[in-house]
Motif scaffolding. Structure first.
Motif, PDB file in Angstrom:
ATOM      1  N   VAL A 193      67.975  55.568-142.097  1.00 38.22           N
ATOM      2  CA  VAL A 193      66.621  55.234-141.628  1.00 38.22           C
ATOM      3  C   VAL A 193      65.642  55.077-142.794  1.00 38.22           C
ATOM      4  CG1 VAL A 193      64.642  56.089-140.313  1.00 38.22           C
ATOM      5  CG2 VAL A 193      66.942  56.224-139.343  1.00 38.22           C
ATOM      6  N   PRO A 194      65.494  56.061-143.700  1.00 40.40           N
ATOM      7  CA  PRO A 194      64.554  55.848-144.816  1.00 40.40           C
ATOM      8  C   PRO A 194      64.997  54.761-145.787  1.00 40.40           C
ATOM      9  CG  PRO A 194      65.732  57.916-145.091  1.00 40.40           C
ATOM     10  CD  PRO A 194      66.055  57.419-143.724  1.00 40.40           C
ATOM     11  N   VAL A 195      66.313  54.546-145.913  1.00 36.10           N
ATOM     12  CA  VAL A 195      66.774  53.466-146.793  1.00 36.10           C
ATOM     13  C   VAL A 195      66.323  52.109-146.256  1.00 36.10           C
ATOM     14  CG1 VAL A 195      68.829  52.203-147.532  1.00 36.10           C
ATOM     15  CG2 VAL A 195      68.724  54.682-147.832  1.00 36.10           C
ATOM     16  N   ILE A 196      66.510  51.888-144.963  1.00 37.25           N
ATOM     17  CA  ILE A 196      66.104  50.605-144.360  1.00 37.25           C
ATOM     18  C   ILE A 196      64.595  50.408-144.480  1.00 37.25           C
ATOM     19  CG2 ILE A 196      65.960  49.332-142.194  1.00 37.25           C
ATOM     20  CD1 ILE A 196      68.632  50.672-141.410  1.00 37.25           C
ATOM     21  N   ILE A 197      63.841  51.453-144.169  1.00 35.51           N
ATOM     22  CA  ILE A 197      62.376  51.344-144.256  1.00 35.51           C
ATOM     23  C   ILE A 197      61.946  51.152-145.708  1.00 35.51           C
ATOM     24  CG2 ILE A 197      60.221  52.602-143.918  1.00 35.51           C
ATOM     25  CD1 ILE A 197      61.515  53.956-141.508  1.00 35.51           C
ATOM     26  N   GLY A 198      62.532  51.934-146.613  1.00 33.84           N
ATOM     27  CA  GLY A 198      62.155  51.849-148.018  1.00 33.84           C
ATOM     28  C   GLY A 198      62.449  50.500-148.631  1.00 33.84           C
ATOM     29  N   LEU A 199      63.603  49.927-148.309  1.00 33.84           N
ATOM     30  CA  LEU A 199      63.941  48.601-148.842  1.00 33.84           C
ATOM     31  C   LEU A 199      63.016  47.526-148.283  1.00 33.84           C
ATOM     32  CD1 LEU A 199      67.857  48.694-148.809  1.00 33.84           C
ATOM     33  CD2 LEU A 199      66.334  48.894-150.783  1.00 33.84           C
ATOM     34  N   ALA A 200      62.645  47.679-147.009  1.00 34.91           N
ATOM     35  CA  ALA A 200      61.727  46.704-146.414  1.00 34.91           C
ATOM     36  C   ALA A 200      60.369  46.743-147.111  1.00 34.91           C
ATOM     37  CB  ALA A 200      61.567  46.988-144.917  1.00 34.91           C
ATOM     38  N   VAL A 201      59.875  47.940-147.424  1.00 31.62           N
ATOM     39  CA  VAL A 201      58.596  48.072-148.115  1.00 31.62           C
ATOM     40  C   VAL A 201      58.708  47.565-149.548  1.00 31.62           C
ATOM     41  CG1 VAL A 201      56.902  49.732-148.972  1.00 31.62           C
ATOM     42  CG2 VAL A 201      57.839  49.985-146.675  1.00 31.62           C
ATOM     43  N   TRP A 202      59.826  47.908-150.209  1.00 30.35           N
ATOM     44  CA  TRP A 202      60.007  47.541-151.618  1.00 30.35           C
ATOM     45  C   TRP A 202      60.084  46.014-151.791  1.00 30.35           C
ATOM     46  CZ3 TRP A 202      64.957  48.264-154.984  1.00 30.35           C
ATOM     47  CH2 TRP A 202      64.622  48.128-156.336  1.00 30.35           C
ATOM     48  N   MET A 203      60.652  45.320-150.803  1.00 27.86           N
ATOM     49  CA  MET A 203      60.767  43.866-150.904  1.00 27.86           C
ATOM     50  C   MET A 203      59.390  43.194-150.986  1.00 27.86           C
ATOM     51  SD  MET A 203      63.913  43.099-148.267  1.00 27.86           S
ATOM     52  CE  MET A 203      63.720  41.321-148.415  1.00 27.86           C
ATOM     53  N   GLY A 204      58.374  43.860-150.441  1.00 27.87           N
ATOM     54  CA  GLY A 204      57.027  43.315-150.531  1.00 27.87           C
ATOM     55  C   GLY A 204      56.245  43.871-151.704  1.00 27.87           C
ATOM     56  N   ASP A 205      56.932  44.662-152.551  1.00 27.38           N
ATOM     57  CA  ASP A 205      56.289  45.265-153.711  1.00 27.38           C
ATOM     58  C   ASP A 205      56.523  44.400-154.943  1.00 27.38           C
ATOM     59  OD1 ASP A 205      55.165  47.072-155.539  1.00 27.38           O
ATOM     60  OD2 ASP A 205      55.895  48.790-154.386  1.00 27.38           O
ATOM     61  N   THR A 206      55.699  44.611-155.956  1.00 25.08           N
ATOM     62  CA  THR A 206      55.845  43.834-157.197  1.00 25.08           C
ATOM     63  C   THR A 206      56.620  44.581-158.264  1.00 25.08           C
ATOM     64  OG1 THR A 206      53.709  44.686-157.999  1.00 25.08           O
ATOM     65  CG2 THR A 206      53.687  42.613-156.759  1.00 25.08           C
ATOM     66  N   HIS A 207      57.063  45.800-157.967  1.00 22.98           N
ATOM     67  CA  HIS A 207      57.737  46.598-159.001  1.00 22.98           C
ATOM     68  C   HIS A 207      59.109  46.002-159.334  1.00 22.98           C
ATOM     69  CE1 HIS A 207      58.547  50.309-161.286  1.00 22.98           C
ATOM     70  NE2 HIS A 207      59.801  50.090-160.918  1.00 22.98           N
ATOM     71  N   THR A 208      59.432  45.987-160.626  1.00 23.97           N
ATOM     72  CA  THR A 208      60.754  45.559-161.087  1.00 23.97           C
ATOM     73  C   THR A 208      61.240  46.531-162.147  1.00 23.97           C
ATOM     74  OG1 THR A 208      61.986  43.811-162.207  1.00 23.97           O
ATOM     75  CG2 THR A 208      59.671  44.048-162.800  1.00 23.97           C
ATOM     76  N   PHE A 209      62.558  46.693-162.217  1.00 27.74           N
ATOM     77  CA  PHE A 209      63.135  47.572-163.235  1.00 27.74           C
ATOM     78  C   PHE A 209      63.486  46.817-164.520  1.00 27.74           C
ATOM     79  CE2 PHE A 209      64.262  49.833-159.252  1.00 27.74           C
ATOM     80  CZ  PHE A 209      63.587  51.021-159.517  1.00 27.74           C
ATOM     81  N   ALA A 210      63.331  45.512-164.508  1.00 25.06           N
ATOM     82  CA  ALA A 210      63.675  44.701-165.677  1.00 25.06           C
ATOM     83  C   ALA A 210      62.505  44.678-166.653  1.00 25.06           C
ATOM     84  CB  ALA A 210      64.059  43.295-165.243  1.00 25.06           C
ATOM     85  N   ARG A 211      62.158  45.848-167.164  1.00 23.64           N
ATOM     86  CA  ARG A 211      61.041  45.954-168.106  1.00 23.64           C
ATOM     87  C   ARG A 211      61.254  47.178-168.984  1.00 23.64           C
ATOM     88  NH1 ARG A 211      55.980  48.709-164.971  1.00 23.64           N
ATOM     89  NH2 ARG A 211      57.090  50.570-164.302  1.00 23.64           N
ATOM     90  N   SER A 212      60.784  47.117-170.206  1.00 20.03           N
ATOM     91  CA  SER A 212      60.946  48.229-171.150  1.00 20.03           C
ATOM     92  C   SER A 212      59.729  49.138-171.089  1.00 20.03           C
ATOM     93  CB  SER A 212      61.140  47.695-172.572  1.00 20.03           C
ATOM     94  OG  SER A 212      60.031  46.886-172.949  1.00 20.03           O
ATOM     95  N   GLU A 213      59.365  49.554-169.891  1.00 22.50           N
ATOM     96  CA  GLU A 213      58.237  50.446-169.673  1.00 22.50           C
ATOM     97  C   GLU A 213      58.648  51.568-168.733  1.00 22.50           C
ATOM     98  OE1 GLU A 213      54.893  48.333-168.232  1.00 22.50           O
ATOM     99  OE2 GLU A 213      54.862  46.875-169.873  1.00 22.50           O
TER     100      GLU A 213
END
Length: 585
Positions: A193-213
């Protein structure tokens, strides 16, 4: 008390009550086989569900997500090792162990080598492993209750211990089987349940892990540091501190420059503004890009530590008494193999969900990188994503209840194994098992429950990995050589088990005292790794000692070794398999 706390407390109570009701199915147990192996009548699918429910403990439900939050892809080796351990168990142990007709690990040792001394040694090791494994389960229950309600940790630990003791004492293995099967599917659901909800929210987020920060605080955040920590600062950050930093009392703003490290004492509070970069604990990847790369942390000898961890988790599974105990409940060796195959699929699905929760925690609960309570990531994620409203409270309560299901199912299996050994190898064999088993359960359950009331500060996945090292260094060599090598003797088995146990447990004990070999000069860092991850030394040493001593004492080889091995490996249709203990009382 907040809405989230109320909902979580109600959910935890409900899952405990439902587990107790399901466990009441086993209250009619009377025979020894009912208490110890559920009359060997558990089907493969039911047993696979029970095995998965029992195996997926605090380390899996909370600990691995927390380690992924901190270590990134390097933490995936825990899930790989925990799952792959069943492949080794399937190939080398599952079917022959069931064909032995044994009820416990000491019972198997006695059936194979007919040695009362070896049986006593194995009983002592079972008690040691189960007590060490029970500790993080009960403390995980305390942490969960504290996180979601604010109550002291010891209340949750004590309540979980009491519930488990009562469930096991009343029904034994038959009762626990139904409870664990239910709890696996419940845990899988509450993670999905939280995985499905979290992924749905994250898809509309601008965060990416492809950064050296490093990660950033998404909102103003106050972090209470639970355990002393050394924090690395990837980018300059402004922080308001109250407590002790770098050995000095502070109460005001600080400027932490890029590339610096700071020692923060427990009890210190740190205030960060929204958008500030998140410091991380020493040795962990400092930015998101390196978090995605293997061996990107600054800890020494990471490859050595990883190989030793894999050896411990891969071979330790077949040495865990509560895991082995579930395979005794199958009707025959073929059913035991089928159970192991199904378990591999069940564990794989579960660990995919846990991995995704660890990734989401890096985005939505970055404060745990500072506080030292990474085990709380799964518990805090629902409200971090959905807020403190009704939906966040409902999902948070569901997750908290799932965490308690994880603790109760694993603790129940461990206590069954403990009580089985205490009732058959420690208590006098007088009277019916229906009278001895509840007494053995209470005696076995009290010590770890009392110790669990004292905080240890270990990450759950780390703590369980240490237990795996002990199991891999003791029972794994005994079972593999006992099943596949006719030359094993009782003296060789005793010496091998003792050497493996002393080296693995002793190394960890030395490490936990705070002694560090790195202070002695070059080469000390590698010694520290071996103290913390001893399996790469202790497991081969235990095998070697067992083989060498057995060859030196070959005159003590049992005369019926060939017949016993034939029974272990012969197909069931030949009719050679038999149970060692037939008891009507």
């Amino acid at each position: 008390m907040s809405l989230t706390a109320i909902v979580s407390l109600v959910a935890i109570v409900l899952v405990a009550v439902v587990s107790a009701v399901i466990g009441s199915i086993g209250h009619r147990t009377r025979l020894t086989s009912d208490f110890l192996v559920a009359s060997r009548s558990v089907g493969s699918r039911m047993n696979a569900s029970a095995i998965s429910g029992e195996y997926l403990s605090a380390a899996s439900f909370l600990g691995i997500a927390g380690l992924i939050l901190i270590q990134g892809v390097d933490a995936l080796w825990y899930a790989v090792g925990y799952t792959a351990g069943y492949l080794a168990l399937l190939l080398f142990v599952a079917a022959p162990l069931r064909r032995s007709g044994a009820y416990t690990v000491p019972d198997f040792a006695d059936a194979r080598l007919a040695s009362p001394a070896l049986r006593r040694v194995c009983a002592a090791v079972v008690i040691l492993i189960c007590w060490l494994y029970l500790l993080p389960q009960l403390q995980g229950a305390g942490l969960t209750l504290a996180i979601v309600t604010g109550l002291p940790d010891w209340i949750g630990s004590g309540a979980a211990g009491l519930i488990v003791v009562l469930t096991v004492a009343l029904g034994g293995m038959r009762s626990v089987t139904f409870v664990q099967a239910f709890q696996y599917w419940f845990k899988l659901t509450v993670l999905a349940v939280p995985v499905i909800i979290g992924l749905a929210v994250w898809m509309g987020d601008t965060h990416t892990f492809a950064r050296s920060e490093p990660p950033e605080f998404r909102e103003p955040t106050t972090v209470s540091v639970e355990t002393p920590a050394v924090l690395q600062v990837r980018l300059s950050a402004d922080v308001v501190a109250r407590g002790t930093v770098d050995g000095q009392p502070v109460d005001g703003p600080l400027r932490w420059v890029a590339g610096s490290t700071h020692a923060v004492d427990s009890g210190t509070e740190l205030d960060f503004a929204a958008g500030e970069p998140v410091p991380v604990t020493s040795g962990a990847p400092t930015d998101d890009e390196s978090w995605l790369r293997p061996f990107s942390g600054s800890e020494p000898h990471q490859v050595l530590a990883t190989y030793s961890l894999l050896l411990a988790t891969f071979l330790g599974t077949m040495g865990l008494p509560h895991v082995l105990g579930r395979f005794y409940t199958n009707s025959d060796g073929r059913a035991a193999r089928r159970s192991a195959v199904i378990v591999l699929a069940m564990l794989g699905g579960f660990y995919i969900l846990v991995t995704l929760l660890g990734v989401l925690s890096r985005v939505y609960t970055p404060q745990l990188l500072v506080s030292g309570r990474s085990d709380a990531a799964v518990l805090l994620l629902p409200t971090a994503i959905l807020g403190d409203g009704l939906l966040g409270a409902l999902v948070g309560g569901l997750v908290a209840a799932g965490a308690w299901a994880a603790f109760l199912s694993t603790a129940s299996g461990l206590l069954v194994s403990l009580a089985s050994v205490v009732s058959t190898d420690v208590l006098p064999k007088r009277g019916r098992m229906a009278g001895r088993f509840p007494t053995a359960t209470v005696l076995a359950g009290i010590p770890p429950t009392v110790v669990a009331l004292i905080p240890t500060g270990l990450n759950f996945a780390e703590a369980v990995a240490l237990v795996f090292a002990v199991a891999a260094s003791t029972f794994c060599p005994l079972l593999v050589l006992g099943i596949w090598w006719r030359g094993l003797t009782d003296v060789g088995a005793i010496v091998g088990v003792l050497v493996g146990g002393v080296v693995s447990a002793g190394a960890v004990a030395v490490y936990l005292t705070g002694v560090r070999a790195a202070t002695l000069g070059p080469g000390g860092a590698s010694v520290d790794v071996l103290l913390y991850r001893p399996a790469i030394v202790s497991v081969p040493l235990a095998f070697l000692v067992m083989v060498v001593v057995s060859r030196l004492t070959r005159a003590r080889r049992p005369a019926d070794a060939g017949q016993v091995l034939l029974r272990l490996h012969a197909p069931e249709r030949l009719g050679l398999m038999r149970d060692r203990l037939e008891d009507s009382a």
